[in-house]
Scaffold this motif. Structure first.
Motif, PDB file in Angstrom:
ATOM      1  N   GLU A 138       1.069  -1.073  -0.081  1.00 41.43           N
ATOM      2  CA  GLU A 138      -0.314  -0.284  -0.223  1.00 41.43           C
ATOM      3  C   GLU A 138       0.689   1.060   0.470  1.00 41.43           C
ATOM      4  N   ASN A 159       3.322   2.317  -2.386  1.00 39.25           N
ATOM      5  CA  ASN A 159       3.965   2.184  -3.102  1.00 39.25           C
ATOM      6  C   ASN A 159       5.174   1.914  -3.123  1.00 39.25           C
ATOM      7  N   LYS A 212      10.125  -0.045  -6.424  1.00 40.08           N
ATOM      8  CA  LYS A 212       9.599  -1.632  -6.933  1.00 40.08           C
ATOM      9  C   LYS A 212      10.957  -2.072  -7.664  1.00 40.08           C
TER      10      LYS A 212
END
Length: 582
Positions: free
Chosen positions: A19, A21, A24
């Motif tokens: 949640e 974000n 990545k």
């Protein structure tokens, strides 16, 4: 059941992280570089094996030497970048969690804070998020690269000599049987430690924020014992954790020693019989450490992961709490209408009603006073008008509109509130005057508000004027000065509904006179509702409402209530005659 709880905890943790974000790409690169570093490390025992078996540096070509050098440099660079990117990503994730948590805390309603100590809430925002940060930045990559290192090393060992590898693997099931119960116990201890840390933080926060009361009351010995209890509880939990760690360390050392002795004994026989070379035995021992050290990292990961699960549950509990809906409903464009309470009842606890069947009207542009004994529900009534709480029964209306249908933020922007202990924030006088306003305040506006609040005189005498620091909770100002700052702040808000809660009750007679004059300036042209113990401050009110034990027992002007209401007459005789004689 316990297995399901742990599985659910992992899902909650993963959801909390996603949640935010997370970056990545950076996380992926960090893991990839860690994998490269691990793979390069897996080639070192093979190179060492060749050296032990007679391979020399003299037989190396320049290309091979450059290749080895590049591999080592790549390992160092990849390792450094991996650590930095991982810490960057971890800090960004935790920063996002803290931001969300802080935003949530600001949106939670007053009743939430009635049931939680401030120290406990602070602990969730600081200590619990720090535990998550430690897991993400220090342990997660070590866990995955550790697994890769263990699998890679075992694959190479099976290829080199599967018999010796099986001898080595016999020990691991035994180690697992020992380690898993320790991990479960660690989870329980971790959760208890976090709860005790929150309680201890609460004690510290309370004492430090009210240190003058502590000293004036001579309560240092009592507070010392409270703090000492927290310290000793944390010490006890620390010892429990130390016992678990004390079990883990010897178990790991015993496994390493057992494997080392077994490998050297079994390998020595193999070398003497010519089944393997001395270089292979050295490589085996090196791979043993490439298995055992990652296993240590993996066990530390599980220990920290258990702590993180407890922290996650605490954070999610706050995230899931019901918050104020500040933006639903219609705008409160003008509230210069009669505010009506219709059969309003309220209780903090069902068995202890505070207000019962209260009906009254607060006429627009007039002064309505609420009087009555202490504990009769006067301040609670104000809390309902500010929508800190919702009525248990009945309704509050502005004109024909129900108050619950008005946007909360819009409604509160129309209210000016001055209490008996008006809160002052740490910062300058300028900061306090403009606090909560969503527009820039000119110096002229500020000075005009201060003049109307009779605050310009003492502000002008301060060393830095409006930029003078007032200290925590305005401790450098007198009670009368704090009240006048609060009145000036209310003037700058230009409220349509003014709420005065015992605004002069804690002041000396001289300060009270000045503040009363300032309040008269503030009340001009506004709907005003006043709580007062001193009847002398409200005898000229348009309407006086007498509240007793949560019920309205009388309404009217001073003269009307004096004639018809026995208890009001007793109040008036006791106070007004005393004022005249004084």
């Amino acid at each position: 059941m316990e297995k399901e709880n742990k599985k659910g905890a992992v899902k909650r943790f993963a959801k909390l992280i996603m949640e935010t974000n997370p970056p990545k790409l950076l996380l992926g690169l960090a893991v990839l570089l860690s994998v490269i570093t691990t793979l390069v490390a897996l080639t070192i025992p093979l190179f060492t094996k060749e050296l032990v078996n007679g391979f020399s540096f003299g037989s190396l070509g320049s290309g091979q030497i450059i290749g080895i050098a590049v591999a080592f440099i790549a390992q160092v660079v990849a390792g450094g970048l991996s650590v930095y990117w991982l810490h960057y990503s971890g800090n960004k994730i935790v920063s996002s969690i803290r931001e969300r948590l802080w935003s949530k805390l600001l949106r939670l309603p007053v009743p939430y804070y009635d049931n939680k100590s401030s120290g406990e809430t602070i602990s969730r925002l600081t200590n619990d998020t720090a535990i998550l940060k430690s897991l993400i930045t220090e342990h997660i990559t070590g866990f995955f690269t550790g697994i890769l290192s263990v699998i890679g090393a075992l694959a190479i060992l099976f290829y080199m000599n599967w018999q010796m590898t099986l001898v080595m693997l016999v020990v691991f099931p035994v180690a697992a049987l020992i380690m898993f119960p320790i991990g479960s116990r660690m989870y329980k201890i971790s959760k208890e430690t976090q709860e005790e840390t929150a309680r201890f933080t609460s004690v510290i926060n309370r004492v430090v924020s009210e240190i003058r009361l502590v000293k004036a009351s001579g309560s240092e010995p009592m507070e010392y014992e409270h703090g000492r209890t927290g310290v000793m509880n944390l010490f006890r939990f620390g010892l429990k954790e130390a016992k678990m760690q004390a079990l883990i360390a010897p178990v790991i050392s015993f496994i390493i020693l057992l494997l080392l002795v077994g490998l050297i004994g079994f390998g020595g026989v193999q070398v003497s019989s010519g089944a393997i070379t001395a270089g292979e035995l050295v490589a085996f021992i090196m791979y043993l450490f490439q298995i055992m050290l990652p296993l240590t990292q993996i066990s530390q990961f599980f220990t920290q992961f258990q702590k993180a699960m407890g922290a996650t549950d605490s954070i999610i509990a706050i995230m899931g709490a019901e918050e104020e809906n500040q933006d639903s409903g219609s705008e409160a464009e003008h509230i210069r209408k009669t505010v009506s309470l219709e059969r309003v009842s309220f209780a903090y606890k069902p068995e202890e009603p505070i207000l019962q069947d209260v009906s009254m009207k607060i006429e627009a542009g007039k002064v309505t006073a609420i009087v009555g004994p202490s504990g009769s529900g006067k301040t609670t009534l104000f809390s309902l008008l500010e929508r800190f709480y919702s009525p248990s029964a009945g309704s509050i209306r502005i004109g024909e509109q129900d108050l619950s249908d008005v946007k909360l933020r819009s409604w509160r922007s129309k209210i000016g509130y001055v209490s008996q202990e008006s809160p002052i924030i740490a910062g300058s006088i300028r900061d306090n005057l403009s606090y909560g306003l969503d527009r820039a305040i000119s110096d002229e506006e500020m000075e005009n508000a201060a003049r109307m609040a009779y605050a310009d005189g003492f502000i002008g005498e301060l060393p830095d004027g409006y930029d003078t620091e007032v200290g925590e909770r305005g401790i450098k100002l007198s009670g009368g000065q704090r009240q006048r700052i609060a009145i000036a702040r209310a003037l700058l808000r230009d409220p349509e509904l003014l709420m005065l809660d015992e605004a002069t009750s804690n002041l000396d007679s001289k300060s009270e006179e000045v503040v009363q004059d300032a309040l008269k300036n503030l009340m001009v042209g506004r709907t005003t509702i006043v709580i007062a113990h001193r009847l002398s401050t409200v005898v000229d009110a348009d309407t006086i409402v007498f509240l007793d034990k949560g019920r309205i027992t009388g309404k009217g002007t001073h003269e009307q209530l004096y004639r018809s209401h026995t208890l009001y007459r007793e109040f008036a005789d006791g106070q007004l005659k005393m004022n005249k004689s004084a």
